[in-house]
Structures are given as structure tokens and as C-alpha cells.
Design an enzyme around this catalytic site. Structure first.
Site, PDB file in Angstrom:
ATOM      1  NE  ARG A  27      11.110  16.260   9.499  1.00  0.00           N
ATOM      2  CZ  ARG A  27      11.440  16.940   8.414  1.00  0.00           C
ATOM      3  NH1 ARG A  27      11.491  18.255   8.448  1.00  0.00           N
ATOM      4  NH2 ARG A  27      11.714  16.329   7.283  1.00  0.00           N
ATOM      5  CD  GLN A  50     -15.040  23.510  -9.674  1.00  0.00           C
ATOM      6  OE1 GLN A  50     -15.415  24.108 -10.657  1.00  0.00           O
ATOM      7  NE2 GLN A  50     -15.803  22.688  -9.024  1.00  0.00           N
ATOM      8  CG  ASN A  52     -14.581  20.989  -5.798  1.00  0.00           C
ATOM      9  OD1 ASN A  52     -14.564  22.183  -5.572  1.00  0.00           O
ATOM     10  ND2 ASN A  52     -14.994  20.492  -6.940  1.00  0.00           N
ATOM     11  CG  HIS A  66     -22.346  13.069  -9.274  1.00  0.00           C
ATOM     12  ND1 HIS A  66     -21.823  13.357  -8.043  1.00  0.00           N
ATOM     13  CD2 HIS A  66     -23.646  12.802  -9.067  1.00  0.00           C
ATOM     14  CE1 HIS A  66     -22.775  13.270  -7.118  1.00  0.00           C
ATOM     15  NE2 HIS A  66     -23.892  12.931  -7.727  1.00  0.00           N
ATOM     16  CE  LYS A  76     -15.990  14.088 -11.484  1.00  0.00           C
ATOM     17  NZ  LYS A  76     -17.107  13.385 -10.830  1.00  0.00           N
ATOM     18  CG  HIS A 123     -16.271   9.519  -9.403  1.00  0.00           C
ATOM     19  ND1 HIS A 123     -16.497  10.435  -8.398  1.00  0.00           N
ATOM     20  CD2 HIS A 123     -15.407   8.612  -8.903  1.00  0.00           C
ATOM     21  CE1 HIS A 123     -15.781  10.097  -7.342  1.00  0.00           C
ATOM     22  NE2 HIS A 123     -15.111   8.994  -7.616  1.00  0.00           N
ATOM     23  CE1 TYR A 136     -14.991  13.409  -6.392  1.00  0.00           C
ATOM     24  CE2 TYR A 136     -14.845  14.341  -4.190  1.00  0.00           C
ATOM     25  CZ  TYR A 136     -15.378  13.422  -5.071  1.00  0.00           C
ATOM     26  OH  TYR A 136     -16.307  12.524  -4.629  1.00  0.00           O
TER      27      TYR A 136
END
Length: 187
Positions: A27, A50, A52, A66, A76, A123, A136
Site C-alpha cells: 500500500r 511549533q 512548520n 537562522h 530543531k 541553520h 521543522y
């Protein structure tokens, strides 16, 4: 190996490449992107504050480098779910033996790898294909007053982007090159 992830260490302490185990049948497949219990063994601390998704249209586009300054620093977990990227993390921890060294790895929809980036790293990535999608997970919510970055084209970082850099945002391009007295962030 935890139940769903296998970690490969990098030369930068705490930075890990995680390979996800895919469960597949006729599948299709299932690949766990995040599991608090499994990832705690690899350094994930706390909650997912969070989650994202980003889309990058054109190959050659660079986003980064960043980070959020303490006390809003974040862990992260970066995963590419469509296309291919060169994912890059730069150690900016003051007093780190690998200060300003970077590590780069290709993440793609096919290789089932993610990059687990601890606090104290900048990063960024370059899209190696058109139509890239990424997810993320962040351990701390975005805090605009704490956001910062390094210029991804700064020769002091020594990042060898494989494609000509295009579509650098005005914000990313405006980050100055590092001064000789740059000391990084507190760990």
C-alpha cells in the site's frame, strides 16, 4: 537504535543525522517524523512548541543561516519530505571546540534522514531540486525579538553551496559578515 530512528554522529557535538525506519507494504509506507520518547535519547528536550512546513520553488534557493538567541534558543528537527536539499548547521556556541565549523548533509524524500540541531547552531539549506517541501519541529516558539542569523555567503563560514545561490531573502542577505571579534552565543 531506538524503535524508529538510528542516529549518526557528526564532527560537531550534539548535531545528529537521524535515519527514520520506514514500515512499508504493497500500500505504501509509514515513516515516523517525531517521537518524543525516541528522540529524548538523542538530545531532544521538552515539547514540540511549533511545527512548520516550508515550500521552496526553485533549486539554488538558499534560506538561512537562522537561529534564536538565548533564552529563546531552540532545538530543531529538520526533515525534507519532497525533493532534495543540502542542509547546513554552523556551531555558534561560544567556547565550543568546533566554533564556526559547519556540517552539511543531503536530506531528501528518498533517504529518510532528518537533521537534529541542538541549541547554539545556526541553520540553513539550499534547494537542490525545484519544488522542495520541508517540515521543522521546534522546541521553542518563534520569538521575533530573539531571531538572528549569519550571512550564508560569508567566507568565514566556508560553506560550499553546490549550486549558484539564488533567491536569498533581503533579510538573509543583510546579515553582515562576521567580525573578527564575533564570540557566538552562550550555550
Amino acid at each position: 537504535m531506538s524503535g524508529r530512528f538510528e542516529a549518526v554522529t557528526t564532527p560537531l557535538h550534539g548535531l545528529l543525522v537521524l535515519t527514520r525506519r520506514k514500515m512499508a507494504d504493497e500500500r505504501g509506507f509509514l515513516s515516523r517524523l517525531f517521537c518524543e520518547d525516541d528522540l529524548a535519547a538523542f538530545g531532544w528536550q521538552g515539547r514540540v512548541a511549533q511545527l512548520n512546513e516550508t515550500g521552496t520553488t526553485f533549486k539554488g534557493t538558499v534560506r538561512g543561516m537562522h537561529f534564536q538567541c538565548p533564552p529563546h534558543a531552540e532545538i530543531k528537527l529538520v526533515t525534507c519530505t519532497r525533493g532534495r536539499i543540502l542542509d547546513v548547521a554552523v556551531d555558534i556556541r561560544e567556547d565550543s571546540p568546533t566554533f564556526l565549523q559547519h556540517f552539511a548533509v543531503e536530506l531528501s524524500e528518498d533517504n529518510a534522514c532528518s537533521l537534529l540541531i541542538p541549541q547554539g547552531f545556526a541553520h540553513g539549506f539550499q534547494a537542490l531540486t525545484d519544488e522542495v517541501r520541508m517540515i521543522y519541529a521546534h522546541s521553542h516558539p518563534h520569538t521575533a525579538a530573539a531571531e538572528s542569523g549569519l550571512n550564508p555567503q560569508d567566507p568565514a563560514l566556508g560553506i560550499d553551496w553546490p549550486l549558484r545561490v539564488i533567491n536569498l531573502s533581503p533579510r538573509d542577505a543583510a546579515h553582515p559578515w562576521l567580525s573578527p571579534d564575533y564570540r557566538g552565543v552562550a550555550a
